[in-house]
Design an enzyme around this catalytic site. Structure first.
Site, PDB file in Angstrom:
ATOM      1  N   CYS A  46      74.319   1.405  13.413  1.00  0.00           N
ATOM      2  CA  CYS A  46      75.418   1.368  12.381  1.00  0.00           C
ATOM      3  C   CYS A  46      75.332   2.624  11.964  1.00  0.00           C
ATOM      4  O   CYS A  46      76.375   3.028  11.541  1.00  0.00           O
ATOM      5  CB  CYS A  46      74.813   0.167  11.444  1.00  0.00           C
ATOM      6  SG  CYS A  46      74.682  -1.393  11.830  1.00  0.00           S
TER       7      CYS A  46
HETATM    8  C1  BEZ Z   1      71.634  -1.162  14.702  1.00  0.00           C
HETATM    9  O1  BEZ Z   1      72.266  -0.804  13.853  1.00  0.00           O
HETATM   10  O2  BEZ Z   1      70.799  -0.454  15.409  1.00  0.00           O
HETATM   11  C2  BEZ Z   1      71.417  -2.737  14.793  1.00  0.00           C
HETATM   12  C3  BEZ Z   1      71.471  -3.477  13.836  1.00  0.00           C
HETATM   13  C4  BEZ Z   1      71.586  -4.758  13.742  1.00  0.00           C
HETATM   14  C5  BEZ Z   1      71.023  -5.375  14.980  1.00  0.00           C
HETATM   15  C6  BEZ Z   1      70.588  -4.272  16.286  1.00  0.00           C
HETATM   16  C7  BEZ Z   1      70.857  -3.242  16.020  1.00  0.00           C
END
Ligand code: BEZ
Length: 221
Positions: A46
């Site tokens: 994210c």
């Molecule tokens: C991430 O942004 O890395 C992420 C967030 C939630 C679940 C899996 C990955």
């Protein structure tokens, strides 16, 4: 959970963002909008995604597309995380992020979903948003819906490519072929007769009666 479909009017809502409260339709004004959800603040994929969107903002601006993100985190979390995004992604996050801990917007748009990074019996509880994108046009009509798995960061070049296609096909009587990018030939809509096509587009190539190609109408004649 709602099942929004292409062609639906994007639901209106009131929400709080780190830039202040908004009333969605009023905030959109006469612009196109990209409304995108992410699973959670302070997570790696994210962080790269919101950084990419901030760096691409001039490209969205050129296309009259406003940007707004949403997750189930509170405003204080967005404010702290934005500092990390700016620091690590070499950008300035310059668009609102909706704080939706009550999942009001998430439910309205059907953004809550399965997290493929976790086993089925260990899904986040309460459930979180997944990686959704809604492209909404100035009439507030939903024109694109994408849902990406939590494990995969989105490709914003592709999203901009679809916006280019949506804008050209909304304003001209054409469609765009596989792998089209701006500057490539477009397809003349089958509803347009040859005589009208000549007037609208000038020269065109007729491979089949239903498959006629012409120069990208946004290029100089
Ligand atoms: C991430 O942004 O890395 C992420 C967030 C939630 C679940 C899996 C990955």
């Amino acid at each position: 959970m709602s099942a929004l479909r292409l062609g639906d009017i994007a639901p209106d809502f009131e929400a709080v963002t780190q830039e202040g409260p908004i009333s969605f339709h009023k905030w959109m004004g006469d612009s196109w909008t990209m409304l995108m959800s992410h699973p959670a603040d302070y997570t790696p994929v994210c962080t790269t995604e919101l950084g990419a969107v901030a760096r691409y903002k001039p490209e969205f601006d050129k296309r009259n597309v406003k940007l707004i993100a949403v997750s189930c985190d509170p405003v204080e979390s967005h404010n702290g995380w934005i500092g990390d995004i700016n620091e690590t992604q070499k950008c300035t996050v310059n668009f609102p992020i909706i704080a939706d801990p009550e999942r009001k917007v998430a439910r309205l748009y059907g953004m809550i979903g399965y997290h493929d990074d976790m086993p089925k019996d260990k899904q986040p509880n309460p459930a979180l948003t997944v990686r959704c994108v809604f492209i909404i046009d100035p009439t507030k009509t939903v024109r694109l819906i994408l849902v990406y798995p939590a494990s995969c960061g989105r490709n914003f070049d592709e999203i901009i490519r679809v916006i280019d296609s949506l804008q050209i096909t909304t304003y001209k009587k054409c469609t765009t072929p596989a792998n089209w990018k701006p500057g490539d030939d477009v397809i003349i809509s089958p509803a347009v007769k040859d005589e009208e096509a000549k007037t609208l587009f000038g020269d065109f190539t007729k491979l089949k009666p239903y498959l006629r190609l012409t120069k990208d109408p946004s290029l100089p004649k």
